[in-house]
Design an enzyme around this catalytic site. Structure first.
Site, PDB file in Angstrom:
ATOM      1  N   SER A  82      -7.817  -2.153  -6.295  1.00  0.00           N
ATOM      2  CA  SER A  82      -8.311  -2.292  -7.692  1.00  0.00           C
ATOM      3  C   SER A  82      -6.941  -2.916  -8.635  1.00  0.00           C
ATOM      4  CB  SER A  82      -8.778  -1.075  -8.111  1.00  0.00           C
ATOM      5  OG  SER A  82      -9.944  -0.697  -7.993  1.00  0.00           O
ATOM      6  N   TYR A 208     -14.062 -10.982  -4.663  1.00  0.00           N
ATOM      7  CA  TYR A 208     -13.299  -9.771  -5.099  1.00  0.00           C
ATOM      8  C   TYR A 208     -12.829  -8.974  -4.131  1.00  0.00           C
ATOM      9  CZ  TYR A 208     -13.481  -5.140  -6.246  1.00  0.00           C
ATOM     10  OH  TYR A 208     -13.129  -3.724  -6.553  1.00  0.00           O
ATOM     11  N   TYR A 260      -8.928   4.749 -14.373  1.00  0.00           N
ATOM     12  CA  TYR A 260     -10.364   5.251 -14.220  1.00  0.00           C
ATOM     13  C   TYR A 260     -10.857   6.237 -15.433  1.00  0.00           C
ATOM     14  CZ  TYR A 260      -9.176   3.349  -9.371  1.00  0.00           C
ATOM     15  OH  TYR A 260      -8.356   2.456  -8.402  1.00  0.00           O
ATOM     16  N   VAL A 278      -7.084   2.214  -4.465  1.00  0.00           N
ATOM     17  CA  VAL A 278      -7.264   3.280  -3.473  1.00  0.00           C
ATOM     18  C   VAL A 278      -6.380   3.141  -2.290  1.00  0.00           C
ATOM     19  CG1 VAL A 278      -9.698   3.522  -3.996  1.00  0.00           C
ATOM     20  CG2 VAL A 278      -9.110   1.786  -2.467  1.00  0.00           C
TER      21      VAL A 278
END
Ligand code: GLN
Length: 344
Positions: A82, A208, A260, A278
Site C-alpha cells: 500500500s 495496481y 488507515y 501489509v
C-alpha cells in the site's frame, strides 16, 4: 473550498535535524529498543507473505541533504504494497492536476478498513481517498498511458525515480496476490458500476497489483519519503520527480488517511504524515527535513507494522520531527514511550 492565497508571500515552517553522528546514534537506539518486541502478526491474506521471517527489522533515516542512516535489515527488500499508493498518487497529481484528482478520488478518511466495500456504498460510489483500495485503484486508472502495459511502465519508472534506483517487480508476490484478489476486483467493478473509472476495471486492478509488488528496502522508502520532504527533488540523484505543490498535496492526504482507520491517532501521537503497507513497511515524512523508512513484518489489527510504529514514534520525538510540536517533547507522565503510543 476556494482559498485565494496567490498573492501571499510564501514561508515554510521547518527546523533542522541534529548532526549526522547524533542521527546515527538515535537510529541505532530505536532499532535496539524494539528489535526484541514480538507483538503483531504477519499478514497472510496474500499467501506468499505468510512465509516471511518475522524477526526482520530494518530502519533508515534519509536527510533532504542526502545523508542516510540505517540500522538492522535496512537493505532487505520486500513488497511495497500500500505504500505505493502514496507515490502513484503523487505521479497522478503531477500529470492530472490538483483539482481533477481531488474531485475524482477525494481526500477524506473513510474510518473503515483499507479494503472496505461498504465505504464505497456508503458514499454514493465515491472512492473517498487514494490510500484505501477503492481510491488507489481509481488513482491507478488515471496513470498516463494508452495501454495497461504503458501505465505499468509509467508507474514503475515513476516509483523508481522516487527511490533513485530501478525498482523490480516481485513476480511471486504479484502472482500470489493476483490469484487471491477477488475483493479488489469486486471493488473495481463496483467503482465501474458507479461510473467512477473509465478504463477496464480488471486492467486497473492488474496494474495496481503490480505496483504493490514492487520490491523496496527500508532505505528505499526513506529516500522516496525524503523526495516528498524535499519538495519533489530526489536527495540522492538531484532529479525533480514531482512539483513542490504535489508533495504538499500528497503529504496532506497521508496525514489524514495514510495509516488507515488509525490515521487520527497516529497523527495525534506521532505528528507525521506516513503510509504503511501489509508487507511490513512504513514511510514517515518530515517536510523540509527528511524521512524514515522502516521494515518489520508483524502487523497490528489495522495492518500497520508494530515495530515500525514504535521506531517511528521514538524517532519522531528524539529527532524532533512532529510537525505540530513548537517545543521539545517532554513526557508528561513517567511512563515508557511505548505505553504512551497505544497500538490497535
Ligand atoms: N496489495 C494489497 C491489497 O490491495 C495492499 C494492501 C495494504 O498494503 N494494506 O490488498
Amino acid at each position: 473550498m476556494d482559498l485565494d492565497v496567490t498573492d501571499v508571500e510564501q514561508q515554510v515552517s521547518t527546523g533542522v535535524l541534529p548532526g549526522a553522528s547524533r542521527i546515527d546514534e538515535l537510529v541505532d537506539d530505536a532499532h535496539a529498543r524494539y528489535r526484541d518486541l514480538e507483538d503483531g502478526r504477519v499478514a497472510d491474506y496474500i499467501p506468499v507473505l505468510a512465509g516471511v521471517d518475522p524477526r526482520l527489522f530494518g530502519l533508515c533515516v534519509a536527510e533532504v541533504g542526502g545523508g542516510l542512516h540505517g540500522a538492522g535489515d535496512a537493505g532487505v527488500e520486500f513488497s511495497v504494497q500500500s505504500i505505493s499508493k502514496a507515490f502513484v498518487y503523487a505521479l497522478v497529481c503531477e500529470a492530472a492536476g490538483h483539482e481533477g484528482v481531488r474531485d475524482r478520488v477525494g481526500v477524506n478518511n473513510t474510518g473503515l478498513p483499507f479494503n472496505s466495500v461498504m465505504a464505497v456504498e456508503l458514499n454514493d460510489g465515491h472512492p473517498m481517498n487514494p490510500m484505501v483500495n477503492a481510491g488507489a485503484i481509481a488513482t491507478t486508472a488515471l496513470v498516463p498511458g494508452t495501454t495497461p502495459a504503458e501505465q505499468w511502465e509509467n508507474v514503475r519508472t515513476g516509483l523508481s525515480r522516487f527511490a533513485g534506483r530501478q525498482l523490480e517487480l516481485d513476480g511471486e508476490v504479484y502472482r500470489s496476490e493476483s490469484e487471491t484478489n477477488a475483493r479488489n476486483k469486486a471493488i473495481a467493478r463496483l467503482l465501474q458500476s458507479y461510473g467512477r473509472i473509465d478504463v477496464d476495471p480488471l486492467d486497473a486492478v492488474d496494474v495496481y497489483t503490480r505496483q504493490c509488488a514492487l520490491r523496496v528496502s527500508a532505505q528505499d522508502l526513506a529516500v522516496m519519503g525524503a523526495t516528498l520532504a524535499d519538495g519533489g527533488v530526489n536527495p540522492l540523484t538531484g532529479e525533480r520527480v514531482v512539483s513542490a505543490q504535489v508533495c504538499r498535496d500528497t503529504l496532506a492526504v497521508l496525514a489524514s488517511t495514510g495509516m488507515y482507520e488509525r490515521s487520527g491517532e497516529w497523527l495525534f501521537e506521532i505528528g507525521l504524515p506516513a503510509k504503511s503497507g501489509v508487507a511490513g513497511g512504513i514511510v514517515a515524512v518530515a517536510p523540509g527535513k527528511g524521512a524514515i523508512g522502516t521494515f518489520s513484518p508483524p502487523l497490528d489489527p489495522a495492518g500497520n507494522s508494530v515495530r515500525g510504529q514504535r521506531a517511528v514514534a521514538h524517532l519522531s520525538r528524539s529527532l524532533g520531527l512532529n510537525v505540530f510540536a513548537s517545543s521539545v517533547h517532554v513526557p508528561e507522565r513517567a511512563e515508557p514511550l511505548e505505553r504512551q503510543v497505544p497500538l490497535a
